[in-house]
Scaffold this motif. Structure first.
Motif, short mmCIF file in Angstrom:
data_model
loop_
_atom_site.label_atom_id
_atom_site.label_comp_id
_atom_site.label_asym_id
_atom_site.label_seq_id
_atom_site.Cartn_x
_atom_site.Cartn_y
_atom_site.Cartn_z
N GLU B 3 5.92 8.96 -3.53
CA GLU B 3 5.24 9.00 -2.19
C GLU B 3 3.92 8.23 -2.25
N LEU B 4 3.44 7.71 -1.39
CA LEU B 4 1.93 6.89 -1.14
C LEU B 4 1.23 7.78 -0.02
N ARG B 5 -0.05 7.95 -0.49
CA ARG B 5 -0.75 8.66 0.33
C ARG B 5 -2.02 7.59 0.55
N TRP B 13 -5.08 3.69 -1.07
CA TRP B 13 -3.70 4.19 -1.61
C TRP B 13 -3.36 4.72 -2.90
N VAL B 14 -2.65 6.16 -2.93
CA VAL B 14 -2.49 6.56 -4.27
C VAL B 14 -0.97 6.83 -4.24
N VAL B 15 -0.39 6.47 -5.40
CA VAL B 15 1.06 6.77 -5.59
C VAL B 15 1.24 7.84 -6.55
N PHE B 16 2.17 8.74 -5.60
CA PHE B 16 2.51 10.23 -6.38
C PHE B 16 3.90 9.93 -7.01
N ALA B 17 3.96 10.23 -8.16
CA ALA B 17 5.14 9.79 -9.10
C ALA B 17 5.25 11.08 -10.06
N PRO B 18 5.80 12.18 -9.53
CA PRO B 18 5.82 13.26 -10.69
C PRO B 18 6.64 13.01 -11.74
N ARG B 20 6.98 10.42 -13.53
CA ARG B 20 6.54 9.83 -14.67
C ARG B 20 5.90 10.65 -15.63
N LYS B 21 5.77 12.00 -15.33
CA LYS B 21 5.09 12.89 -16.18
C LYS B 21 6.25 12.97 -17.70
N ALA B 78 7.12 4.05 -11.05
CA ALA B 78 6.10 4.62 -10.08
C ALA B 78 6.56 4.68 -8.59
N LEU B 147 2.39 -7.37 -7.97
CA LEU B 147 1.41 -7.12 -8.88
C LEU B 147 2.14 -7.22 -10.41
N MET B 168 5.21 -4.71 -10.51
CA MET B 168 5.46 -3.91 -9.30
C MET B 168 5.48 -4.73 -8.10
N LEU B 170 4.85 -3.92 -4.18
CA LEU B 170 4.26 -2.81 -3.46
C LEU B 170 4.57 -3.04 -1.92
#
Lengths: 338, 338
Positions: B3-5, B13-18, B20-21, B78, B147, B168, B170
């Motif tokens: 998700e991007l927020r 913008w911040v990419v939330f990519a759980p 990738r943990k 991501a 990118l 990437m 985007l």
């Protein structure tokens, strides 16, 4: 003499401070068998430059033991206090002399005591020291911005383990601050509402990113957190200036910060982090571009745990990649019993 | 689904990519006695997702050995390639689905060969792979920016030691790129000159920050370098798009990059670094805000050695503190015999 240079492509200032190469680093390099001297501990006052402020409850002599908080000039300053700015063009580019102040707030004489483990009064004393130094440095017309921050641990850029914060008086308003001011101003012009108040109302109503609230402050994980467990602390009272905080509000601030850092310590096991106070630029008594700032901008604090690094993606875009949702982080932090 | 927020205060913008943990990290945690499998080496092609591009001089079968450069989707992306963007407001905030491409350019089948130690043709093959993938991904109308970057070493955010770069695609143009585009456009409107050409002329005339020049490219330490030994690589020919490079110019680019990285390796002893290619956003065939971009913006490369960290000061201000002047770094890098 340190020097400031401006990148013409992005408007970013860089401080060139070759002297800082010499500063000792607690965390780097091979361990030596020599015990390291902690210049910030009680009894070692002669190892730092002379104090410019101290909390001395029993009225002890400056630069001797008996203090609770002590502020001294940084021995390896990024900026120098003496001299003129002399802004000038160098061929195609812009530069100015690295004039400013760079002070260290020694938060405690105890080399093992973290900020969050101090009493409420102890934490309030640290922020009161910030406030006193801010009010003093503001009088110098060469300084346009006062930056307060705290680096904890080597991953966050700290070179000394003894609990301390830093205060820098800068001769220019940093790009990042200008950017926030512009967005806040534009928001106010468009909506006649304060963007910080709107964020705060939204978070308090929604509750899922709230970590802690008291009468004066709200601690929450921001919607677009750059880092796992990132925290913001917003005051409920509108003011652009950190230095407007005093009296009981200072105790409430200390409570919010102590609570936030204590939860991070339990959740993450003494994490490396940066804490930054964002406040309005020093304003002279004339009408200027920022004239509505009393309504549109609000001082606030950001706490950035440094569990993850900054890579090419972040530098290339200004984007961040975060693996932890703020809702999850907040839920985890909320349920911790302190 | 990632998700991007968007941060409403700064437009970031911040990419939330759980997911990738879960990716494995070469550099972190305690050493184990188990030998680690290098999924990027020849013979291990089955350990990566299927290739989307490869240089196979003898026409070998996809996903078997015999390749020189190989591009595969990131196993821990991501951003996800399938789905719709669905930009929407969430209460007060903005979000969109984390749609995009995240590919890995495996630069060599040899697990020990660094980019700068490849032949000129080998380096050119890597950049040719970037170009081919760019031209392909540009066709997807969901992607607004491509990118290209390379992280080397754990300090620079790399999780794998085998030489690789990343691409990437985007769904938004990153703030940092918009900012550079705006400054370049404003400069052109004011002066009818290209800011990159002006910087290049100034540097070439002045020579004190120049590290290396060939017929097509100039390698120099920028005037306001954020990091010690930071390098910029500018093409002499005006073009906003990295993908415009081809033929002999690609060999000249490979020569400039190989030369720059080889000098850094001698000077700093195999440093951790980020390399980022800055290119114009994907442009659709319509008149838009960036319509003069063919004149005002030029693609370029930044190389950021990561000898020093990012601390509260940098986060608080967007300022950087650098202990090494670019003139000194350039002089040192220039005199290295390769």
């Amino acid at each position: 003499m340190p020097e400031l240079r401006k990148d013409p492509l992005v408007g970013r200032w860089v401080v060139f401070a070759p002297e800082r190469k010499q500063r000792p680093i607690d965390f780097e390099g091979p361990e030596t068998s020599l015990p390291k001297v902690d210049a910030f501990s009680a009894g070692n006052e002669r190892l730092t430059p002379g104090e410019v402020y101290a909390v001395r409850p029993n009225g002890s002599t400056p630069n001797t033991p008996g203090w609770k908080v002590r502020v001294v000039p940084n021995r390896y300053p990024a900026l120098r206090i003496e001299g003129e700015l002399n802004p000038e063009a160098v061929g195609f580019y812009d530069r100015l002399n690295g004039i400013g102040a760079h002070e260290v707030i020694i938060e405690t004489p105890d080399p093992t005591l973290a900020l969050e483990d101090q009493s409420l009064e102890g934490v309030a004393d640290v922020f009161q020291a910030f406030r006193h130094r801010t009010l003093d440095l503001m009088k110098d017309s060469r300084f346009h911005y006062l930056l307060m921050f705290k680096n904890v641990g080597p991953q966050a850029g700290a070179s000394v383990a003894h609990a301390h914060s830093q205060l820098m008086a800068l001769p220019v308003v940093p790009m990042q601050i200008k950017h926030k001011l512009q967005i806040a101003l534009r928001y106010f012009e468009e909506k006649d509402r304060n963007i910080f108040e709107d964020i705060l109302r939204n978070e308090v109503k929604n509750q899922e990113r709230i970590v802690y609230e008291n009468q004066g402050f709200v601690v929450f994980c921001p919607f677009a957190s750059r880092f796992p467990f990132e925290l913001s602390i917003y005051p409920r009272r509108q003011s652009p200036d950190f230095h407007s905080v005093d009296g009981h509000e200072m105790v409430l601030l200390a409570d919010a910060v102590k609570n936030a850092l204590s939860r991070l310590k339990v959740a993450l096991g003494t994490p490396n982090y940066n804490m930054v106070v964002f406040t309005a630029p020093v304003r002279r008594p004339r009408k200027n571009y920022w004239s509505t700032i009393d309504f549109d901008f609000r001082w606030h604090i950001e706490i950035l745990p440094r569990l993850t690094g900054i890579a090419g993606f972040e530098f290339g875009t200004g984007f961040f990649i975060n693996t932890t949702l703020p809702e999850e982080a907040a839920q985890y932090l909320r349920q911790i019993r302190l």
